[in-house]
Write an enzyme that holds these catalytic residues in place. Structure first.
Site, PDB file in Angstrom:
ATOM      1  N   ALA A  10     -60.627  32.409   2.986  1.00  0.00           N
ATOM      2  CA  ALA A  10     -60.675  32.017   4.393  1.00  0.00           C
ATOM      3  C   ALA A  10     -59.961  33.057   5.264  1.00  0.00           C
ATOM      4  O   ALA A  10     -60.462  33.455   6.321  1.00  0.00           O
ATOM      5  CB  ALA A  10     -60.029  30.642   4.565  1.00  0.00           C
ATOM      6  N   LEU A  11     -58.801  33.516   4.823  1.00  0.00           N
ATOM      7  CA  LEU A  11     -58.023  34.471   5.605  1.00  0.00           C
ATOM      8  C   LEU A  11     -58.757  35.806   5.720  1.00  0.00           C
ATOM      9  O   LEU A  11     -58.923  36.353   6.819  1.00  0.00           O
ATOM     10  CB  LEU A  11     -56.648  34.652   4.961  1.00  0.00           C
ATOM     11  N   LYS A 184     -41.476  33.565   6.748  1.00  0.00           N
ATOM     12  CA  LYS A 184     -42.689  32.834   6.377  1.00  0.00           C
ATOM     13  C   LYS A 184     -42.410  31.868   5.227  1.00  0.00           C
ATOM     14  O   LYS A 184     -42.970  30.765   5.167  1.00  0.00           O
ATOM     15  CB  LYS A 184     -43.805  33.818   5.998  1.00  0.00           C
ATOM     16  N   ASN A 188     -43.539  28.164   3.961  1.00  0.00           N
ATOM     17  CA  ASN A 188     -44.337  28.045   2.735  1.00  0.00           C
ATOM     18  C   ASN A 188     -43.621  27.285   1.623  1.00  0.00           C
ATOM     19  O   ASN A 188     -44.251  26.511   0.895  1.00  0.00           O
ATOM     20  CB  ASN A 188     -44.698  29.438   2.200  1.00  0.00           C
ATOM     21  N   ASN A 192     -46.016  24.128   1.161  1.00  0.00           N
ATOM     22  CA  ASN A 192     -47.001  24.377   0.112  1.00  0.00           C
ATOM     23  C   ASN A 192     -46.707  23.529  -1.121  1.00  0.00           C
ATOM     24  O   ASN A 192     -47.587  22.838  -1.633  1.00  0.00           O
ATOM     25  CB  ASN A 192     -47.018  25.870  -0.256  1.00  0.00           C
ATOM     26  N   SER A 257     -52.478  25.843   1.670  1.00  0.00           N
ATOM     27  CA  SER A 257     -53.370  26.483   0.692  1.00  0.00           C
ATOM     28  C   SER A 257     -53.069  26.025  -0.731  1.00  0.00           C
ATOM     29  O   SER A 257     -53.980  25.849  -1.541  1.00  0.00           O
ATOM     30  CB  SER A 257     -53.248  27.997   0.794  1.00  0.00           C
TER      31      SER A 257
END
Lengths: 303, 303
Positions: A10-11, A184, A188, A192, A257
């Site tokens: 997707a990215l 980040k 995450n 995540n 993700s």
């Protein structure tokens, strides 16, 4: 600029499509979406405006691709053993490599393979996913911050950043890549793993006071690990965590993700998001018990 | 002795059957197994020898049951709001109440309802489960330690203990009920929650080094919480944990009760095993981060 996108999930598909839309010469290494894109082109549904690319330069193998000025790596980190064979055919002496992969350790691995000077890293705050083959959904956010693996603010990083901005992707070049990588991780590491482990979306975890508290505690642990890493300036933990939580509340019932990876039976990016950050913190004498516990729980439920 | 078994799950059925086999006058409050036991009696498959009870005194309601000398409570703690209506009809002035339920808080609740002097508590180290209706499987272990809620070693506790021993259930009366409650938590807190959360059996968690380490860390947290509670003597954490892990390895692919509760869609005993122990530790200024995290993860995945 002549660009190769390696790891067109997707990215990779979203950013590659934006760059092509803005007139860049983009070449995609495709797997799942190749046949659909060959037949119908690439459809992007984006909160910043839908668009369709009729002609996409897609390849089944890196060996068929041209050499380029810039390689953008969006590969899942559990596939990092493929980096050498996927990137080697694309390189000239001047080619730069920008990894937008998750977590820590990716620039180091690329630097070992291709030399430190080529390598840039970036963090993308993008909510996107793939629909049916040939379709990518851009749900919210999307800014990129990027910097040189060797540190400092280079004209190369600023040029790449300007290119993204021309392509409607807000991008900033920074001098301290290590800091933005850890920043980040503050998002995450809790979201995540907790979403993958519990099967709950970000909004469900934030709505439940005990798990909301746990998210805040885990964020504080990441910040403690980060601020032991000789960053150019420390992360202001409480303020930064509050800002990330507010941002996440705006994302609704988001599936990170890693949650999607687990639901679809793929491996999880445990080393990049948990193993290596825990190791770097441990090397500085910092114990992160909740993150270590989350890592253990995710690992024991793999496979 | 005239005995009522309230909460005839695997534990209540097994101990009740052993007591009846040894000649005690046992009365069972039955739910799921009532019709099967009425038709075919109660079948026990036990590593200490199988046996069958042709005649079982089973009841659909506590109001139909006689008053007794001893009430044994095996109810799931999430059903504790029913204790008053289930036990009141069984009491004379002399009736003792022994709770073999999991975790903390059960004796306190019974004491509030029926007065402190009646109350005894015990911990059972029993691996058992129910098969088809009317069948209970006794897999391993089974010893009970019990003591007075008011503390000290009473002749009543020793009589009940002797009765269990006559019924082939190894039982010991102890002076410090609080200590044996916390000792049981050293097993229950890691294994019940981690197995329920991950869907892995005890042997799978012990075979995976990161989760084995996590089990040891959580056991150490329980011991830290326990040893802040003014026990008659502290728990020797490392030796006790090693002993429990060895014992658990002998149990094979065991599914703790909380794992079975989750698989069968029942509520989890979170307050008794997590909430109240965390509260007691917190009142002594002891922070138990991994247990708090496990509690949060179990709570957010409820329902």
């Amino acid at each position: 600029m002549k660009i190769a996108i390696i790891g067109a999930g997707a990215l990779g598909l979203y950013y590659g499509a934006r760059l092509q839309q803005a007139g860049e010469d983009v070449h995609f290494l495709l797997r799942r979406d190749r046949e659909a894109i060959r037949q119908r082109g690439l459809q992007v549904y984006s909160i910043d405006g839908d668009f369709h690319l009729d002609q996409v330069q897609g390849y089944a193998s890196a060996d068929e691709m041209p050499t380029v000025d810039l390689v953008i790596v969006g590969l899942k980190t559990f596939a990092n053993s493929q980096l050498k064979s996927l990137i080697t055919p694309l390189l000239t002496e001047q080619t730069a490599i920008l990894t937008l992969q998750n977590g820590l350790g990716n620039e180091e691995r690329l630097a070992q393979l291709f030399g430190r000077p080529r390598i840039l890293g970036g963090v993308a705050f993008l909510c996107s996913n793939r629909g049916e083959p040939g379709v990518v959904h851009h749900l919210s956010q999307g800014p990129i911050r990027l910097g040189e693996f060797c540190g400092g603010l280079s004209s190369r990083a600023e040029e790449i950043s300007a290119m993204f901005n021309r392509a409607r992707v807000h991008c900033t070049a920074v001098a301290d890549l290590k800091k933005i990588r850890w920043e980040k991780l503050v998002w995450n590491v809790p979201f995540n793993g907790l979403c993958a482990l519990t099967g709950k979306t970000t909004d469900q975890l934030l709505a439940h006071p005990p798990s909301r508290t746990l998210i805040e505690e885990i964020m504080a642990e990441v910040v403690a690990g980060a601020n032991a890493q000789e960053l150019t300036s420390p992360i202001d933990g409480a303020a930064f965590a509050a800002q990330l939580i507010k941002l996440t509340e705006g994302m609704g019932a988001y599936q990170p993700s890693m949650m999607i990876d687990r639901e679809q039976g793929r491996p999880l990016e445990l080393e990049a998001i948990y193993g290596i950050p825990l190791q770097h913190a441990g090397e500085q004498g910092i114990d992160l018990p909740r993150i270590a516990m989350l890592h253990s729980l995710l690992a024991v439920t793999e496979g």
